[in-house]
Design a protein around this motif. Structure first.
Motif, PDB file in Angstrom:
ATOM      1  N   UNK A 146      -4.041   2.744 -10.428  1.00  0.00           N
ATOM      2  CA  UNK A 146      -3.669   1.426 -10.014  1.00  0.00           C
ATOM      3  C   UNK A 146      -2.707   1.322  -9.066  1.00  0.00           C
ATOM      4  N   UNK A 147      -1.686   2.198  -9.283  1.00  0.00           N
ATOM      5  CA  UNK A 147      -0.169   2.061  -8.644  1.00  0.00           C
ATOM      6  C   UNK A 147      -0.674   2.670  -7.038  1.00  0.00           C
ATOM      7  N   UNK A 148      -1.620   3.748  -7.168  1.00  0.00           N
ATOM      8  CA  UNK A 148      -2.109   4.415  -5.949  1.00  0.00           C
ATOM      9  C   UNK A 148      -2.783   3.390  -5.156  1.00  0.00           C
ATOM     10  N   UNK A 149      -3.697   2.539  -5.728  1.00  0.00           N
ATOM     11  CA  UNK A 149      -4.611   1.690  -4.919  1.00  0.00           C
ATOM     12  C   UNK A 149      -3.499   0.638  -4.570  1.00  0.00           C
ATOM     13  N   UNK A 150      -2.399   0.059  -5.227  1.00  0.00           N
ATOM     14  CA  UNK A 150      -1.677  -0.900  -4.413  1.00  0.00           C
ATOM     15  C   UNK A 150      -0.927  -0.402  -3.634  1.00  0.00           C
ATOM     16  N   UNK A 151      -0.331   0.816  -3.744  1.00  0.00           N
ATOM     17  CA  UNK A 151       0.631   1.274  -2.434  1.00  0.00           C
ATOM     18  C   UNK A 151      -0.367   1.758  -1.297  1.00  0.00           C
ATOM     19  N   UNK A 152      -1.682   1.962  -1.550  1.00  0.00           N
ATOM     20  CA  UNK A 152      -2.359   2.117  -0.360  1.00  0.00           C
ATOM     21  C   UNK A 152      -2.562   0.670   0.307  1.00  0.00           C
TER      22      UNK A 152
END
Length: 207
Positions: free
Chosen positions: A125-131
């Motif tokens: 989830x964090x990777x998706x939001x940072x992306x």
């Protein structure tokens, strides 16, 4: 783009159902069992596809991210660089928020479910939001390069505010049933851009 194999097509159909379940129950409610009930498939067959409950949940998250890339990013990349592309990105994003599942956006609900729960799902989830934030920042930098936004514009600040507008729109539409939500979101976006836009020469002369 290469065509999907039959196995890939089957997996995609299963994941569509998984996203449907997760949008209604939250990602935590997505299990091999609940997906078996939704699809009519056997638990053993689903286990062969995903290996575990966590594997299924991670696959559902990646499936939503892929849908976002195909339905939002791909069309937006064909729009003129600069402010036209940034605005197209915003419009496509808030319109996409209505489509990831009947119960709302799985990525958004997962952010609330797993914000304080370390592990692979939270990492996804964090990777998706940072992306997503990085994607906005790239679009802002292009708008600066095209001379549409002032050179001192902070891409991270624009991304922060723009992403906030997307989240508020989602809340107002899903929770509050605000029929004016889309219009309010567009006003907020246009006002954000106006604060950083390069003043057209004729306006500078008239000032």
């Amino acid at each position: 783009m290469s065509k999907r194999t039959k196995g890939e097509q089957t997996r995609a159909v299963i994941l569509d159902q998984a996203v449907d379940v997760a949008s209604r129950t939250g990602l935590e409610g997505l299990t091999i069992g609940t997906l078996a009930d939704a699809t009519g498939m056997s638990k053993s067959g689903l286990f062969a596809h995903f290996g575990s409950r966590e594997g299924l949940q991670l696959a559902a998250l990646e499936h939503v991210k892929t849908s976002f890339a195909e339905q939002v990013l791909a069309p937006v990349l064909r729009v003129e660089r600069g402010l036209p592309r940034l605005r197209a990105l915003f419009l496509a994003w808030i319109d996409w928020k209505t489509s990831p599942g009947p119960g709302g956006c799985v990525l958004q609900s997962a952010a609330h479910e797993y914000d304080d729960r370390p592990g692979r799902i939270r990492d996804s989830v964090v990777d998706g939001q940072r992306w997503a934030l990085a994607m906005i920042e790239r679009a802002v930098r292009m708008a600066v390069e095209e001379g549409h936004l002032r050179p001192e514009t902070d891409p991270a600040q624009i991304a922060f505010e723009m992403y906030g507008q997307v989240l508020v729109y989602h809340n107002h539409r899903r929770l509050l049933g605000d029929r004016e939500g889309r219009k309010r979101a567009l006003v907020a976006f246009d006002e954000l851009v106006a604060r950083h836009a390069v003043t057209p020469p004729r306006q500078r002369a008239a000032a």
